[in-house]
Design an enzyme around this catalytic site. Structure first.
Site, PDB file in Angstrom:
ATOM      1  N   LYS A 159       2.322 -36.168 -10.154  1.00  0.00           N
ATOM      2  CA  LYS A 159       2.858 -34.818 -10.397  1.00  0.00           C
ATOM      3  C   LYS A 159       3.179 -34.122  -9.076  1.00  0.00           C
ATOM      4  CE  LYS A 159       1.519 -30.541 -12.767  1.00  0.00           C
ATOM      5  NZ  LYS A 159       1.207 -29.561 -11.726  1.00  0.00           N
TER       6      LYS A 159
ATOM      7  N   HIS B  46       5.174 -27.130  -8.922  1.00  0.00           N
ATOM      8  CA  HIS B  46       3.920 -26.453  -9.244  1.00  0.00           C
ATOM      9  C   HIS B  46       4.192 -25.044  -9.792  1.00  0.00           C
ATOM     10  CE1 HIS B  46      -0.395 -27.515  -8.343  1.00  0.00           C
ATOM     11  NE2 HIS B  46      -0.560 -26.274  -8.780  1.00  0.00           N
TER      12      HIS B  46
ATOM     13  N   TYR C  88      -7.264 -33.540  -8.509  1.00  0.00           N
ATOM     14  CA  TYR C  88      -6.962 -33.154  -7.132  1.00  0.00           C
ATOM     15  C   TYR C  88      -7.811 -34.047  -6.246  1.00  0.00           C
ATOM     16  CZ  TYR C  88      -4.518 -28.749  -8.195  1.00  0.00           C
ATOM     17  OH  TYR C  88      -3.625 -27.806  -8.606  1.00  0.00           O
TER      18      TYR C  88
ATOM     19  N   SER D 274      -7.218 -29.625 -16.143  1.00  0.00           N
ATOM     20  CA  SER D 274      -7.189 -29.518 -14.680  1.00  0.00           C
ATOM     21  C   SER D 274      -8.563 -29.818 -14.078  1.00  0.00           C
ATOM     22  CB  SER D 274      -6.766 -28.097 -14.310  1.00  0.00           C
ATOM     23  OG  SER D 274      -7.092 -27.820 -12.966  1.00  0.00           O
TER      24      SER D 274
ATOM     25  N   THR E 122      -2.096 -34.906  -8.919  1.00  0.00           N
ATOM     26  CA  THR E 122      -1.221 -33.861  -8.374  1.00  0.00           C
ATOM     27  C   THR E 122      -1.097 -34.035  -6.862  1.00  0.00           C
ATOM     28  OG1 THR E 122      -1.788 -32.368 -10.152  1.00  0.00           O
ATOM     29  CG2 THR E 122      -0.923 -31.354  -8.151  1.00  0.00           C
TER      30      THR E 122
HETATM   31  C1  LIG Z   1      -2.089 -20.286 -13.511  1.00  0.00           C
HETATM   32  C2  LIG Z   1      -1.676 -21.669 -13.126  1.00  0.00           C
HETATM   33  C3  LIG Z   1      -2.631 -22.565 -12.668  1.00  0.00           C
HETATM   34  C4  LIG Z   1      -2.266 -23.871 -12.356  1.00  0.00           C
HETATM   35  N1  LIG Z   1      -3.225 -24.775 -12.000  1.00  0.00           N
HETATM   36  C5  LIG Z   1      -2.890 -26.071 -11.798  1.00  0.00           C
HETATM   37  C6  LIG Z   1      -3.881 -27.047 -11.559  1.00  0.00           C
HETATM   38  O1  LIG Z   1      -5.086 -26.755 -11.555  1.00  0.00           O
HETATM   39  N2  LIG Z   1      -3.481 -28.324 -11.351  1.00  0.00           N
HETATM   40  C7  LIG Z   1      -2.149 -28.697 -11.352  1.00  0.00           C
HETATM   41  O2  LIG Z   1      -1.829 -29.856 -11.145  1.00  0.00           O
HETATM   42  N3  LIG Z   1      -1.198 -27.775 -11.611  1.00  0.00           N
HETATM   43  C8  LIG Z   1      -1.531 -26.491 -11.847  1.00  0.00           C
HETATM   44  N4  LIG Z   1      -0.563 -25.573 -12.138  1.00  0.00           N
HETATM   45  C9  LIG Z   1       0.839 -26.009 -12.229  1.00  0.00           C
HETATM   46  C10 LIG Z   1       1.184 -26.473 -13.647  1.00  0.00           C
HETATM   47  O3  LIG Z   1       0.548 -27.684 -13.942  1.00  0.00           O
HETATM   48  C11 LIG Z   1       2.692 -26.645 -13.842  1.00  0.00           C
HETATM   49  O4  LIG Z   1       3.181 -27.490 -12.826  1.00  0.00           O
HETATM   50  C12 LIG Z   1       3.449 -25.333 -13.821  1.00  0.00           C
HETATM   51  O5  LIG Z   1       2.742 -24.341 -14.516  1.00  0.00           O
HETATM   52  C13 LIG Z   1       4.808 -25.504 -14.436  1.00  0.00           C
HETATM   53  O6  LIG Z   1       5.545 -24.328 -14.353  1.00  0.00           O
HETATM   54  P1  LIG Z   1       5.657 -23.264 -15.555  1.00  0.00           P
HETATM   55  O7  LIG Z   1       4.390 -22.498 -15.552  1.00  0.00           O
HETATM   56  O8  LIG Z   1       6.840 -22.442 -15.154  1.00  0.00           O
HETATM   57  O9  LIG Z   1       5.848 -24.044 -16.840  1.00  0.00           O
HETATM   58  C14 LIG Z   1      -0.907 -24.268 -12.451  1.00  0.00           C
HETATM   59  C15 LIG Z   1       0.041 -23.351 -12.913  1.00  0.00           C
HETATM   60  C16 LIG Z   1      -0.332 -22.068 -13.259  1.00  0.00           C
HETATM   61  C17 LIG Z   1       0.706 -21.122 -13.790  1.00  0.00           C
END
Ligand SMILES: Cc1cc2nc3c(=O)[nH]c(=O)nc-3n(C[C@H](O)[C@H](O)[C@H](O)COP(=O)(O)O)c2cc1C
Length: 389
Positions: free
Chosen positions: A254, A278, A130, A107, A156
């Site tokens: 994404k 997300h 981002y 990330s 994203t």
């Molecule tokens: C704690 C956390 C932080 C996240 N940070 C980012 C991020 O920095 N960039 C991003 O594109 N998605 C981020 N996401 C979304 C994840 O990439 C992903 O889309 C999501 O976790 C999928 O759902 P799941 O946790 O139910 O598998 C984050 C998700 C979580 C749980």
């Protein structure tokens, strides 16, 4: 000693071993958390069709995602502040992914930097971007990702403004945590000493992709406000096309949740799109990813690879997504639970659990390879897609 047999076991240990603010940061959705809840409960509504007396020898779960060989159709999703779930979390997760044979995505909001992860691994990883208002910073990130050998850029699109998670505000989420009495009591909890020792033993405790690289960001106080202010609210398809050009390599978009947007992504030439809300952290009230997947697969056909994330907690969930037409999946929390529970070993454990569940369920559905997995193995309620106007 607990025998770990499923992702839920890892989640329980993660909760015990990690300070509350970071476990809550992982285990929460925006506002009422409706979308967060439905991401998982909608998977439960889909059932698998058991078949018998089918030769199930010589099975393989291997396939490709964006040209990369994968041990089974999943990749580690970008997760911000992974290095706060355990010391050097991004490095540990990337190493586990490399050994297992699935891609790791770093990330923008990671604790370990692009360069930290590149130094600690051999396999190329993916970098998630981002888009910020500071164009020079974005260009610099793209260049750094190229220099580090990243073989895909994951852009994203669903977080140009932030959805609100109540728990993060109430917990005063920060990296590293502020040393208030409340936080010190929480971190000092007897099951959290391993976390605290790990953190004391690393120098990676802040957003290392940003601090020292972005103008005017030298300390943490300014960092939090910088990120809140810096996400570019003017991001549009024209800007996405420009980023594609600057990157010049594989581009994965994404956060697509609508067939019209999916078609635009195809027009722009995305190599893959990720059907994602997300993890229920942005638009509360949006449909679950698995519910919208069929409409997006129908809209774009084979013009690009369609992947899915949000709500995957088992290999059966991965199988359901593939049977619904996804060519791959991403997991977020499922591996973060493993990381918070047992570090690198925990991520490996999460991947082993998911792959085994996937493989066994595929066989029990009478299929031996990913190519054979099709919509026929599913039993989907007639009203699953819903009659939304
Ligand atoms: C704690 C956390 C932080 C996240 N940070 C980012 C991020 O920095 N960039 C991003 O594109 N998605 C981020 N996401 C979304 C994840 O990439 C992903 O889309 C999501 O976790 C999928 O759902 P799941 O946790 O139910 O598998 C984050 C998700 C979580 C749980």
């Amino acid at each position: 000693m607990t025998v770990i047999t499923c992702i839920e076991d890892l989640k329980r240990i993660h909760k015990r071993k990690t300070p509350k603010m970071f476990f809550d940061y992982c285990e929460s959705g925006s506002w009422t958390e409706q979308t967060f809840r439905e991401n998982t409960s909608d998977f439960d509504k889909i059932r698998l069709r058991q078949r018998v007396a089918v030769d199930m020898s010589n099975r393989s779960t291997a396939t490709k995602m964006a040209g990369r060989d994968v041990a089974f159709p999943t990749a580690l999703a970008p997760v911000g502040m992974t290095g706060m779930q355990t010391a050097d979390g991004e490095i540990k997760a990337a190493r586990a992914a490399e050994k297992f044979g699935v891609p790791f995505t770093l990330s923008t909001m990671s604790i370990c930097s692009i360069e930290d992860v590149a130094r600690a691994t051999k396999a190329p990883f993916w970098f998630q971007l981002y888009v910020m208002q500071d164009e020079e910073f974005v260009d610099n990130m793209i260049r750094r990702a190229k220099d580090a050998g990243c073989d895909a850029l994951v852009l994203t699109l669903d977080l140009q403004i932030l959805g609100q998670r109540h728990k993060d505000l109430k917990n005063d989420l920060n990296a590293p945590p502020r040393l208030t009495l409340k936080n010190m009591i929480d971190i000092g909890f007897p099951t959290r000493w391993e976390w605290a020792i790990g953190m004391l033993g690393t120098h990676r405790r802040t957003f290392r992709n940003i601090v020292g690289h972005a103008k005017g960001v030298s300390n943490l106080n300014s960092l939090m406000s910088w990120t809140q202010e810096q996400f570019d609210p003017r991001l549009d398809w024209e800007k996405i096309a420009k980023i594609k050009e600057k990157w010049g390599g594989r581009l994965i978009l994404k956060g697509i949740l609508d067939a019209e947007d999916a078609k635009k992504a195809v027009q722009i030439g995305a190599d893959a799109i990720i059907v994602s809300n997300h993890g229920g952290r942005q638009l509360d009230g949006a449909l679950s990813s698995i519910r919208v997947l069929p409409s997006i697969v129908e809209a774009v056909g084979d013009q690009t690879e369609v992947w899915l994330d949000s709500g995957i907690r088992s290999g059966q969930d991965v199988l359901k997504a593939i049977a619904m037409g996804a060519k791959g999946t991403m997991i977020g929390r499922s591996y973060i639970y493993g990381l918070g529970a047992m570090g690198e070993q925990g991520v490996t454990k999460a991947l082993e659990i998911l792959q085994k569940e996937f493989d066994t369920s595929m066989a029990l559905c009478g299929r031996r390879t990913i190519e054979e997995v099709d919509r026929d193995i599913l039993l989907v309620p007639r009203d699953f897609a819903g009659d939304w106007a």
